[in-house]
Design a protein around this motif. Sequence first.
Motif, mmCIF file in Angstrom:
data_model
loop_
_atom_site.group_PDB
_atom_site.id
_atom_site.type_symbol
_atom_site.label_atom_id
_atom_site.label_comp_id
_atom_site.label_asym_id
_atom_site.label_seq_id
_atom_site.Cartn_x
_atom_site.Cartn_y
_atom_site.Cartn_z
ATOM 1 N N MET A 449 -5.327 -7.924 9.354
ATOM 2 C CA MET A 449 -5.764 -9.307 9.483
ATOM 3 C C MET A 449 -4.736 -10.320 8.989
ATOM 4 O O MET A 449 -5.032 -11.516 8.909
ATOM 5 C CB MET A 449 -7.097 -9.502 8.763
ATOM 6 N N ALA A 450 -3.509 -9.875 8.721
ATOM 7 C CA ALA A 450 -2.463 -10.832 8.337
ATOM 8 C C ALA A 450 -2.238 -11.856 9.434
ATOM 9 O O ALA A 450 -1.961 -13.030 9.182
ATOM 10 C CB ALA A 450 -1.167 -10.097 8.028
ATOM 11 N N VAL A 451 -2.371 -11.410 10.684
ATOM 12 C CA VAL A 451 -2.152 -12.327 11.807
ATOM 13 C C VAL A 451 -3.248 -13.377 11.869
ATOM 14 O O VAL A 451 -3.031 -14.488 12.362
ATOM 15 C CB VAL A 451 -2.043 -11.529 13.126
ATOM 16 N N GLU A 452 -4.437 -13.080 11.359
ATOM 17 C CA GLU A 452 -5.498 -14.089 11.297
ATOM 18 C C GLU A 452 -5.142 -15.192 10.307
ATOM 19 O O GLU A 452 -5.668 -16.303 10.385
ATOM 20 C CB GLU A 452 -6.831 -13.443 10.897
ATOM 21 N N ALA A 453 -4.261 -14.889 9.359
ATOM 22 C CA ALA A 453 -3.770 -15.895 8.431
ATOM 23 C C ALA A 453 -2.561 -16.640 8.991
ATOM 24 O O ALA A 453 -1.989 -17.492 8.313
ATOM 25 C CB ALA A 453 -3.398 -15.244 7.092
ATOM 26 N N GLY A 454 -2.167 -16.305 10.222
ATOM 27 C CA GLY A 454 -0.992 -16.927 10.806
ATOM 28 C C GLY A 454 0.299 -16.208 10.475
ATOM 29 O O GLY A 454 1.385 -16.648 10.867
ATOM 30 N N GLY A 455 0.200 -15.103 9.742
ATOM 31 C CA GLY A 455 1.395 -14.395 9.322
ATOM 32 C C GLY A 455 2.020 -13.575 10.438
ATOM 33 O O GLY A 455 1.368 -13.216 11.421
ATOM 34 N N MET A 456 3.297 -13.258 10.258
ATOM 35 C CA MET A 456 3.979 -12.367 11.199
ATOM 36 C C MET A 456 3.434 -10.959 11.048
ATOM 37 O O MET A 456 3.154 -10.268 12.027
ATOM 38 C CB MET A 456 5.479 -12.384 10.919
ATOM 39 N N THR A 457 3.280 -10.526 9.810
ATOM 40 C CA THR A 457 2.739 -9.205 9.518
ATOM 41 C C THR A 457 2.450 -9.131 8.020
ATOM 42 O O THR A 457 2.578 -10.133 7.293
ATOM 43 C CB THR A 457 3.721 -8.090 9.949
ATOM 44 N N ALA A 458 2.057 -7.950 7.563
ATOM 45 C CA ALA A 458 1.859 -7.690 6.137
ATOM 46 C C ALA A 458 2.325 -6.276 5.848
ATOM 47 O O ALA A 458 2.430 -5.447 6.761
ATOM 48 C CB ALA A 458 0.397 -7.875 5.738
ATOM 49 N N MET A 459 2.586 -6.004 4.585
ATOM 50 C CA MET A 459 3.095 -4.690 4.192
ATOM 51 C C MET A 459 2.638 -4.326 2.795
ATOM 52 O O MET A 459 2.429 -5.195 1.949
ATOM 53 C CB MET A 459 4.638 -4.690 4.180
ATOM 54 N N PHE A 460 2.495 -3.033 2.579
ATOM 55 C CA PHE A 460 2.421 -2.445 1.246
ATOM 56 C C PHE A 460 3.677 -1.619 1.045
ATOM 57 O O PHE A 460 4.113 -0.911 1.965
ATOM 58 C CB PHE A 460 1.204 -1.530 1.109
ATOM 59 N N GLU A 461 4.263 -1.690 -0.115
ATOM 60 C CA GLU A 461 5.392 -0.812 -0.396
ATOM 61 C C GLU A 461 4.869 0.600 -0.652
ATOM 62 O O GLU A 461 3.788 0.787 -1.228
ATOM 63 C CB GLU A 461 6.175 -1.330 -1.610
ATOM 64 N N PRO A 462 5.589 1.623 -0.199
ATOM 65 C CA PRO A 462 5.084 3.000 -0.311
ATOM 66 C C PRO A 462 4.862 3.420 -1.767
ATOM 67 O O PRO A 462 5.622 3.047 -2.668
ATOM 68 C CB PRO A 462 6.215 3.825 0.330
ATOM 69 N N ASP A 463 3.816 4.200 -1.978
ATOM 70 C CA ASP A 463 3.511 4.734 -3.300
ATOM 71 C C ASP A 463 2.759 6.049 -3.114
ATOM 72 O O ASP A 463 2.778 6.655 -2.037
ATOM 73 C CB ASP A 463 2.703 3.723 -4.119
ATOM 74 N N HIS A 464 2.073 6.514 -4.162
ATOM 75 C CA HIS A 464 1.387 7.797 -4.086
ATOM 76 C C HIS A 464 0.292 7.808 -3.025
ATOM 77 O O HIS A 464 0.011 8.852 -2.422
ATOM 78 C CB HIS A 464 0.796 8.139 -5.469
#
Length: 665
Positions: A449-464
Motif C-alpha cells: 500500500m505504499a503506492v496508496e500513499a503516493g510513494g514509488m515503493t516501500a522496502m524492509f531491509e533483510p533480517d531474520h
Amino acid sequence: MRTPSEPTGGSRTRNISLSGNLLVITEDTDLLAAQLDGTSTATTAELVRAPLMNNISTDEIIPGWCCYWYDEKLGEYAYLGLRDKKFGQGAVKAFAPQIIVSGEAKGCGSSREHAVYAEKYAGVEIVFARSFERIYQQNCRNVGIITCDDFTVLDALLAGEELPLDAFTRRANDIERAIIDLGGLFGFNRETRKGTQSPIKPDFDAARPLNAVEKIIQSRLSSRNQCPEDAAVRVGESYFVEADVRFSHEYVTPMAAGMFAQQFGADAALAGPESCYFFQDHLSLAEPVLKRRANGLELIERVENLGKRQQEFATLSGGNFIGPADTGGSRAICHNYIVENVARPGDVIIGTDSHTCTAGAVGAFAFGVGATDIANSWYNREILVKVPAVIQVNLLGELAPGVCAKDLMLALLAHPMIQGSQTLGKVILFSGPGCASMNLDERATLCNMAVEAGGMTAMFEPDHVTHAHLALRGPAASAGTDVLSDQGATYSAVVDIELAGVEPMVALPGDPRNSFPLASVDTEVKVDKVYGGSCTGGKAYDMDMYASVFKQARARGVTVPEGVQAYIQVGSEAVMRYAADRGYIELFGEVGVSVLPPSCGACINAGPGVSESPDEVTVSAQNRNFPGRSGPGQVYLASPYVVAATAIAGRLSSVEDMFKTRTQS
C-alpha cells in the motif's frame, strides 16, 4: 486502427501555443460537464482559478473494463469513470482538448498506460496538474504527452504566448528532457541506437553513505551509465538500471507485446526470458460478473482474447506463464506469487501493476511500470529510474492485539508527514526494532500500500524474518544479496511510529487516504457485501486473522446475517492449501462465507464481491476504493479483523462490538 506503439511528435526546436481546446477538471463536476456540452458561461481564467479536482485516479481516467481494448477505441473512454458520472462515452474525445488541467496527485492508483493513451487518443497533448503520481507521469513521458506542474507556463499560454518546449520541461533532468524532446521512450532509444541522439551522461555525487534503496540502484546501473569510482548516484537524477525480474498480467501483456513487435521486429527475442513472468490473474473470475452487463458477451470475448494473446506471447518468448488453475481462478495473484517464489533481497523487480511494490517485503527494490517500459525492458532488461528520496519510517514497539499492518498503513496515510503529496515519488523504508514483530505477510501489506500513499515503493531491509521466508523455498533457491543502509545515510524525512498507539482504522469511500480511527465512525454503516481478498488481504496470515474472528462466531452459533454476502478470496494456491490444512475453508463455510480461488476479482471489478448499484455498501480488505474501482457502490477499507467482524455484525464493526446488535435484538 493504430495500436499504441509509436509516440508522435518530438523536436528540440518545437514551439507550443494554445491552438485547441482546454479542459479544466474542476471539483464542481457540473462546471466540467458544461465545458463538454458547450453550455459553460465561465471564462477559461475563471475555470482555472476554481477549485481543481485532486487525486484523479487512473480508474477514473479509464475504468478497468475499458482496458480490454488497447487501440484508438481508448479515446472514446477517456474520463468515463470520473466521479459523479456527469457525462458519457465519447464526450471528452468529441471536445478534443489539446490541454487538460487538474489539481494535486494526478494519475494516482493503477499503472495502466491505457489511461494516458485514452487521453492521447482523445486529442490531449499537454497535461497540467499541481502534482503528478510517478507512474502516470512516466507513462505520459513515454508516449509523448507533455506534463507540467508550473502554472505560470499555463498562464503564458492563456495569454497567447508561443513557448519553446523547454519551458515545459525545465524541471526535468537531462534524460527525462531528451525523452520528451524525442516524443517518448522508444523514440529516444531509437535515436540513441542510430547515433543521432548523443549519449547523455547523468550526473553523480561524490562517494557518500548510501541508504539501501540507493545501494540497490547503484549496484544495478546499466553499462550505458556506469558509476565512476569514488562516486554515488544522485537523488533526482535518472539512470538506466537493469531489472532482475520483469512481469506483466493479461490486462497489459497484449498491448506491450504489440509494442515490442513493432519496435524491435517480429523476430525479436526477450532478453533473459527465464526472468520474465506472465500472469493470468486479473480477469480469471470475470465472466459471471460480465454476463450481467449490457455488453457482457462482447466484454467476455475481449477478456478471452486478452488471455489467448498473452499465453501465445509467453509461449513463443520462452517466459514463465502463470495461468489459470485447474480448480478455477488463477494459480496466484502476481504479487503473491512473486513474494512467495521469486523476489530476493537486492533485486530490482518491475511489473505492469502499481502494487509491484509488495515485493519490498523481501528487501527487493520493486515498483510498477507501464506497457512501454515493460516492452522496452523485455528487449534490453533496462528501466529508467529517477533516484527517489527516501522516507525512513522507524517502527517502535509492537502492535496491540487485534491491530495489524493494514491498520498501521491506513494510519500512516493520515500521518502529517506522509499525507497529501509529501510522499509522491519517494520510497518508504521501514526500519527500527518494531520490524522484528512483523511477519513477512504483514510486511507485504505495508509495502503493497505504499503506492496508496503516493510513494514509488516501500522496502524492509533483510533480517531474520526475511531469511526464514527464503528458507521455505528450499536449499537450492538463491538467497539474493542482503543490502543494508550505511551508517550516516541520508533520508528526506524520518518518522517514528509507536506501534502500540495504532488503533483499528477504516478508510471511508472514495480514496484510501480518507482514513480515520474506526472508533470515530459514530453512525451505523449497514453493509451489503464484505470482501476479504486481493493481493493485500489474501495472504496466509490474513487467513489467520479472518479465522480468529469467525471462530468466535462459530462458538456462539452466529453466522453472516441474511441479506449480507461475504467472500474470502485467497491470493494463491499455496494460501488455499494453508487455509485448507488448518480447517479454515470449512470454518468460513460454516459461518456463511463463500471461499473464492485466487484472482484479483472484486478489487478490479471483475469477480464475485463487486457492487451492482450505487447504493450498495461494501467493507473490503483490498487496497484501494477509488470511485468505480470495484463497481458503482461505496467501498470502505479495513483490516481482516474488521472485515470479518463486519461480516458477522452486518454493519461496520470492530471485533469487540460485532455481537452487540445480534444479542440485544
